[in-house]
Design an enzyme around this catalytic site. Structure first.
Site, PDB file in Angstrom:
ATOM      1  N   SER A   1      11.868  44.714  34.965  1.00 16.65           N
ATOM      2  CA  SER A   1      12.353  45.860  35.729  1.00 16.65           C
ATOM      3  C   SER A   1      11.384  46.133  36.869  1.00 16.65           C
ATOM      4  O   SER A   1      10.175  46.279  36.652  1.00 16.65           O
ATOM      5  CB  SER A   1      12.453  47.084  34.815  1.00 16.65           C
ATOM      6  OG  SER A   1      12.953  48.202  35.513  1.00 16.65           O
TER       7      SER A   1
ATOM      8  N   LYS B   1      15.722  43.198  37.408  1.00 14.56           N
ATOM      9  CA  LYS B   1      16.420  44.479  37.497  1.00 14.56           C
ATOM     10  C   LYS B   1      15.727  45.319  38.548  1.00 14.56           C
ATOM     11  O   LYS B   1      14.519  45.569  38.465  1.00 14.56           O
ATOM     12  CB  LYS B   1      16.424  45.215  36.158  1.00 14.56           C
ATOM     13  CG  LYS B   1      17.188  46.541  36.227  1.00 14.56           C
ATOM     14  CD  LYS B   1      17.338  47.192  34.867  1.00 14.56           C
ATOM     15  CE  LYS B   1      16.172  48.089  34.536  1.00 14.56           C
ATOM     16  NZ  LYS B   1      16.419  48.889  33.310  1.00 14.56           N
TER      17      LYS B   1
ATOM     18  N   LYS C   1      15.365  48.874  40.427  1.00 10.69           N
ATOM     19  CA  LYS C   1      15.643  50.303  40.428  1.00 10.69           C
ATOM     20  C   LYS C   1      16.135  50.709  41.815  1.00 10.69           C
ATOM     21  O   LYS C   1      15.581  50.280  42.841  1.00 10.69           O
ATOM     22  CB  LYS C   1      14.384  51.100  40.079  1.00 10.69           C
ATOM     23  CG  LYS C   1      13.868  50.871  38.661  1.00 10.69           C
ATOM     24  CD  LYS C   1      14.739  51.546  37.619  1.00 10.69           C
ATOM     25  CE  LYS C   1      14.118  51.477  36.234  1.00 10.69           C
ATOM     26  NZ  LYS C   1      14.920  52.200  35.227  1.00 10.69           N
TER      27      LYS C   1
ATOM     28  N   ASP D   1      19.667  49.385  38.708  1.00  8.15           N
ATOM     29  CA  ASP D   1      19.640  50.530  37.789  1.00  8.15           C
ATOM     30  C   ASP D   1      19.428  51.796  38.599  1.00  8.15           C
ATOM     31  O   ASP D   1      18.407  51.956  39.271  1.00  8.15           O
ATOM     32  CB  ASP D   1      18.516  50.349  36.776  1.00  8.15           C
ATOM     33  CG  ASP D   1      18.438  51.491  35.767  1.00  8.15           C
ATOM     34  OD1 ASP D   1      19.358  52.329  35.742  1.00  8.15           O
ATOM     35  OD2 ASP D   1      17.474  51.532  34.995  1.00  8.15           O
TER      36      ASP D   1
ATOM     37  N   GLU E   1      23.699  49.743  36.608  1.00 11.82           N
ATOM     38  CA  GLU E   1      23.397  50.511  35.399  1.00 11.82           C
ATOM     39  C   GLU E   1      23.338  52.003  35.691  1.00 11.82           C
ATOM     40  O   GLU E   1      22.645  52.437  36.613  1.00 11.82           O
ATOM     41  CB  GLU E   1      22.052  50.035  34.824  1.00 11.82           C
ATOM     42  CG  GLU E   1      21.629  50.706  33.543  1.00 11.82           C
ATOM     43  CD  GLU E   1      20.276  50.206  33.067  1.00 11.82           C
ATOM     44  OE1 GLU E   1      19.758  50.786  32.086  1.00 11.82           O
ATOM     45  OE2 GLU E   1      19.725  49.254  33.661  1.00 11.82           O
TER      46      GLU E   1
ATOM     47  N   ASP F   1      23.729  53.459  30.169  1.00 16.61           N
ATOM     48  CA  ASP F   1      22.426  53.584  29.514  1.00 16.61           C
ATOM     49  C   ASP F   1      22.317  54.992  28.948  1.00 16.61           C
ATOM     50  O   ASP F   1      22.617  55.231  27.780  1.00 16.61           O
ATOM     51  CB  ASP F   1      21.325  53.283  30.538  1.00 16.61           C
ATOM     52  CG  ASP F   1      19.916  53.557  30.031  1.00 16.61           C
ATOM     53  OD1 ASP F   1      19.734  53.948  28.865  1.00 16.61           O
ATOM     54  OD2 ASP F   1      18.954  53.385  30.810  1.00 16.61           O
TER      55      ASP F   1
ATOM     56  N   LYS G   1      19.057  51.156  23.965  1.00 12.20           N
ATOM     57  CA  LYS G   1      17.661  51.552  23.803  1.00 12.20           C
ATOM     58  C   LYS G   1      17.554  52.257  22.455  1.00 12.20           C
ATOM     59  O   LYS G   1      18.103  53.357  22.285  1.00 12.20           O
ATOM     60  CB  LYS G   1      17.213  52.484  24.926  1.00 12.20           C
ATOM     61  CG  LYS G   1      17.023  51.797  26.267  1.00 12.20           C
ATOM     62  CD  LYS G   1      16.596  52.792  27.327  1.00 12.20           C
ATOM     63  CE  LYS G   1      16.391  52.097  28.673  1.00 12.20           C
ATOM     64  NZ  LYS G   1      16.183  53.091  29.757  1.00 12.20           N
TER      65      LYS G   1
ATOM     66  N   GLY H   1      14.247  48.901  27.987  1.00 18.79           N
ATOM     67  CA  GLY H   1      12.847  49.169  27.662  1.00 18.79           C
ATOM     68  C   GLY H   1      12.414  50.534  28.154  1.00 18.79           C
ATOM     69  O   GLY H   1      13.001  51.101  29.082  1.00 18.79           O
TER      70      GLY H   1
END
Length: 368
Positions: free
Chosen positions: A135, A161, A163, A189, A214, A239, A263, A291
């Site tokens: 991430s 991934k 952000k 995400d 996400e 998520d 998660k 995570g």
């Protein structure tokens, strides 16, 4: 087993570099570790709450308070200690899933260590290695981002991934595709940073062949996600909206997601995480393990979970070095793009006493 007590360890681990998301920037990971002591042995749990209630309504001091005042006393009064009975014993107390998950994790670890069984075997793992994604936080510039991603790909991570937030989305994705090509597995995400009014803008991500976007909308806006999923081609993954097998079933039926991030802390523990995995697999919905910047304790359990058959997408099960110079356990090391699943009893890892002492800011014993 009989519960003797629980030790709460307040831990602060500096990150190797600041980690920025749409809800803030972290320079250190402040969290709770739990040592669950029974008459037969002990186990470890990790509470994935953050210092402030930004990712979710839970936070470190609140988790410590609810464990101290309600959850540990309730578990002590519930009779014989079994991991499968923890959720039932704690059910009278609403919410606080991350605190409950940490307590259940510690009990399960203790139980499995006594019985000589591993987390992976108990959960139903089918692999001894799991592919690892990474991430990448929001950065100050696109060139800085490109350099960071180049480094992660060189280390062997098989999925990136990114952000995102309004103002940091289409152009960084475009730059990554132009630099590294379409063969790199790439997803984004948003951590709830957008609204349904942004659907046309989010559709601008469609040409980049992303694995998924996400949690683009607010966690409670499941209907909004269902509408968004009909307006964009990029698969929608949930998520924060997924807090139980029940909420996962509703989201799937409504068409709010075609992928689920599991998660364990967010959903109340690894046993509920397994139920969500089973549900999604039955509906043909791929899952992956998210995570929360875990230490080696939480990472060991996540890697075991990610070895279940329905986890068909690489998760955020990065190597320890992604976040920490020194972890509280022996580090998880990336080899050929994957992490080895611990095979020893329980979690298969234990904290190093000296490393743990060096990062523990406060310890508290809660007798049963």
């Amino acid at each position: 087993m009989k519960l003797d007590g629980v030790e709460l360890l307040h831990v602060s681990l500096p990150l190797v570099s600041p980690f920025r998301t749409s809800f803030g920037t972290q320079v250190a990971r402040d969290l709770l570790l739990l040592r669950v002591v029974t008459d037969a042995g002990e186990g470890w749990g990790e509470c994935v709450t953050m210092a402030d209630p930004r990712y979710s309504s839970e936070y470190v001091a609140g988790a410590a308070d609810v464990l101290r005042r309600f959850l540990v006393p309730a578990l002590a009064a519930a009779g014989p200690l079994e991991a499968t009975r923890v959720a039932e014993a704690l059910a009278p107390f609403k919410g606080h899933r991350m605190a409950k998950a940490a307590l259940e994790m510690g009990v399960l670890d203790a139980e499995l260590r006594v019985e000589g069984r591993s987390f992976a075997r108990e959960l139903g793992a089918v692999r001894d290695r799991v592919p690892a994604g990474v991430s990448v936080g929001i950065m100050d510039s696109v060139p800085q981002l490109l350099d960071a991603v180049a480094g992660y790909l060189a280390e062997g991570y098989v999925r990136i991934k990114l952000k995102i937030e309004p103002g940091w989305d289409v152009e960084p994705v475009r730059a990554l595709r132009e630099r590294f090509g379409d063969e790199v597995l790439l997803q984004v995400d948003a951590n709830t940073a957008y609204t349904l009014a942004d659907a046309r803008h989010l559709a601008r991500l469609d040409p980049f062949d992303l694995l998924l976007v996400e949690q683009p909308l607010e966690e409670e806006d499941v209907l909004g996600h269902a509408r968004l999923a009909r307006l964009i081609r990029t698969p929608v993954c949930l998520d924060e909206s997924i807090v139980s097998a029940q909420s996962a079933a509703a989201a799937i039926e409504l068409g709010a997601c075609s992928v689920v991030n599991i998660k364990p802390g967010r959903v109340g523990g690894y046993l509920e995480a397994r139920r969500i995995h089973d549900l999604c697999r039955a509906h043909g919905v791929p899952v992956w393990c998210g995570g929360m910047l875990e230490t080696g304790i939480g990472r060991a359990a996540n890697v075991a979970l990610a070895a279940l058959p329905g986890f068909t997408l690489p998760g955020d099960t990065s190597a320890s070095s992604r976040y920490y110079t020194t972890d509280v356990t022996d580090p998880f090391v990336l080899e050929d793009g994957a992490l080895a699943v611990p095979q020893g009893p329980g979690l298969g890892v234990t904290p190093d006493p000296d490393r743990l002492a060096a990062v523990t800011t406060r310890a508290e014993w809660l007798p049963a």
